[in-house]
Design a protein around this motif. Sequence first.
Motif, PDB file in Angstrom:
ATOM      1  N   UNK A 136       0.779  -1.243   0.000  1.00  0.00           N
ATOM      2  CA  UNK A 136       0.000   0.000   0.000  1.00  0.00           C
ATOM      3  C   UNK A 136       0.806   1.287   0.000  1.00  0.00           C
ATOM      4  N   UNK A 137       2.038   1.252   0.514  1.00  0.00           N
ATOM      5  CA  UNK A 137       2.817   2.480   0.599  1.00  0.00           C
ATOM      6  C   UNK A 137       4.300   2.159   0.546  1.00  0.00           C
ATOM      7  N   UNK A 138       5.108   3.218   0.511  1.00  0.00           N
ATOM      8  CA  UNK A 138       6.549   3.038   0.344  1.00  0.00           C
ATOM      9  C   UNK A 138       7.180   2.347   1.540  1.00  0.00           C
ATOM     10  N   UNK A 139       6.685   2.608   2.749  1.00  0.00           N
ATOM     11  CA  UNK A 139       7.259   1.961   3.930  1.00  0.00           C
ATOM     12  C   UNK A 139       7.141   0.448   3.834  1.00  0.00           C
ATOM     13  N   UNK A 140       5.950  -0.038   3.467  1.00  0.00           N
ATOM     14  CA  UNK A 140       5.755  -1.480   3.376  1.00  0.00           C
ATOM     15  C   UNK A 140       6.589  -2.052   2.228  1.00  0.00           C
ATOM     16  N   UNK A 141       6.677  -1.321   1.126  1.00  0.00           N
ATOM     17  CA  UNK A 141       7.507  -1.774   0.011  1.00  0.00           C
ATOM     18  C   UNK A 141       8.965  -1.892   0.443  1.00  0.00           C
ATOM     19  N   UNK A 142       9.451  -0.899   1.170  1.00  0.00           N
ATOM     20  CA  UNK A 142      10.826  -0.941   1.664  1.00  0.00           C
ATOM     21  C   UNK A 142      11.031  -2.137   2.597  1.00  0.00           C
ATOM     22  N   UNK A 143      10.065  -2.386   3.452  1.00  0.00           N
ATOM     23  CA  UNK A 143      10.179  -3.520   4.368  1.00  0.00           C
ATOM     24  C   UNK A 143      10.208  -4.840   3.600  1.00  0.00           C
ATOM     25  N   UNK A 144       9.468  -4.910   2.490  1.00  0.00           N
ATOM     26  CA  UNK A 144       9.515  -6.123   1.672  1.00  0.00           C
ATOM     27  C   UNK A 144      10.934  -6.362   1.154  1.00  0.00           C
ATOM     28  N   UNK A 145      11.538  -5.331   0.568  1.00  0.00           N
ATOM     29  CA  UNK A 145      12.884  -5.511   0.013  1.00  0.00           C
ATOM     30  C   UNK A 145      13.918  -5.711   1.122  1.00  0.00           C
ATOM     31  N   UNK A 146      13.691  -5.106   2.300  1.00  0.00           N
ATOM     32  CA  UNK A 146      14.579  -5.354   3.434  1.00  0.00           C
ATOM     33  C   UNK A 146      14.515  -6.822   3.843  1.00  0.00           C
ATOM     34  N   UNK A 147      13.308  -7.371   3.837  1.00  0.00           N
ATOM     35  CA  UNK A 147      13.115  -8.793   4.162  1.00  0.00           C
ATOM     36  C   UNK A 147      13.883  -9.679   3.200  1.00  0.00           C
ATOM     37  N   UNK A 148      13.826  -9.367   1.895  1.00  0.00           N
ATOM     38  CA  UNK A 148      14.528 -10.186   0.925  1.00  0.00           C
ATOM     39  C   UNK A 148      16.043 -10.074   1.086  1.00  0.00           C
ATOM     40  N   UNK A 252      23.516  -1.884   0.240  1.00  0.00           N
ATOM     41  CA  UNK A 252      22.504  -1.953   1.286  1.00  0.00           C
ATOM     42  C   UNK A 252      21.254  -1.225   0.803  1.00  0.00           C
ATOM     43  N   UNK A 253      20.137  -1.947   0.678  1.00  0.00           N
ATOM     44  CA  UNK A 253      18.892  -1.302   0.252  1.00  0.00           C
ATOM     45  C   UNK A 253      17.924  -1.161   1.432  1.00  0.00           C
ATOM     46  N   UNK A 254      18.422  -1.352   2.629  1.00  0.00           N
ATOM     47  CA  UNK A 254      17.581  -1.213   3.818  1.00  0.00           C
ATOM     48  C   UNK A 254      17.609   0.219   4.337  1.00  0.00           C
ATOM     49  N   UNK A 255      18.763   0.846   4.266  1.00  0.00           N
ATOM     50  CA  UNK A 255      18.909   2.198   4.828  1.00  0.00           C
ATOM     51  C   UNK A 255      18.338   3.260   3.881  1.00  0.00           C
ATOM     52  N   UNK A 256      18.213   4.467   4.420  1.00  0.00           N
ATOM     53  CA  UNK A 256      17.581   5.573   3.689  1.00  0.00           C
ATOM     54  C   UNK A 256      18.384   6.028   2.479  1.00  0.00           C
ATOM     55  N   UNK A 257      19.703   5.852   2.514  1.00  0.00           N
ATOM     56  CA  UNK A 257      20.548   6.391   1.455  1.00  0.00           C
ATOM     57  C   UNK A 257      20.137   5.874   0.086  1.00  0.00           C
TER      58      UNK A 257
END
Length: 267
Positions: A136-148, A252-257
């Motif tokens: 639904x939003x960018x936060x959840x999308x980011x969490x998905x890629x962080x999980x992977x 690293x695709x978890x951090x904000x950078x």
Amino acid sequence: MANSQYQYVKNFERENFLLPETYIVVRVDGRGFHRFSKFYNFEKPNDVRALNVINKAAEGVFRSVQDIFMAYGDSDEYSFAFDRSSNLFERREAKLVSTVVSTFTAHYISAWASQFDEPLKPEHLPTFDGRAVCYPNLKVLRDYFAWRQVDCHINNLYNTTFWTLVLKGGLSTQEAEQRLCGTLSSDKNEILFSEFGINYNNESEMFKKGTTIVWEEPLVGTGQSGEEPSARQVQRMAKKRSKIALQLLHVDIIRDQFWGRFGPNLA
């Protein structure tokens, strides 16, 4: 379709339209890749040739299918993120998934000979399945890629330690599995360093972090108007995509950078 007495069968077809204004991720996974990798003697714990092939397959999808703004993959899987405003195929799930999976498979087979001397055998061809999920939003999308990416790190550390115990430590696969049962990441790092002089931090970033693919510059898709793009629009966009470079990153695709530089345009 021409009218006929048989046209009634079309009434049995059902479409699943993915939620609008959500990020769509299509994840492609290898089917039976344990047997596949064993048959073609993939190097353990990581085979650079195989990773190069799957990365080329992902590049092929990136250039062929519009509205994808990033992809992430490791081992035998890849995830493709579509812009939330995309209306490609009217967001029909079956059409999106089948297009990505078939395009990915075609490019994987095409890229094989560039990395492997042994040709693919008809009885051992690579096959993939796929699924589509809406976020639904960018936060959840980011969490998905962080999980992977976290999953990539956990699996790679285990596999690196496991195969080091087998190939350099002389253990059987069963003995190595028993040795690692219940161990933490710190324990595995200690085994690698104290027993084999391997500093896990010095391993290839591609192995530890996977591969992220992004456009070198933003590329606006043609599927955002609510209508199926014309053949001319598709041709024009394909020509534009062919001129823009792709970046294959091992970061690293978890951090904000990362997301501040390569994330979707939220304007």
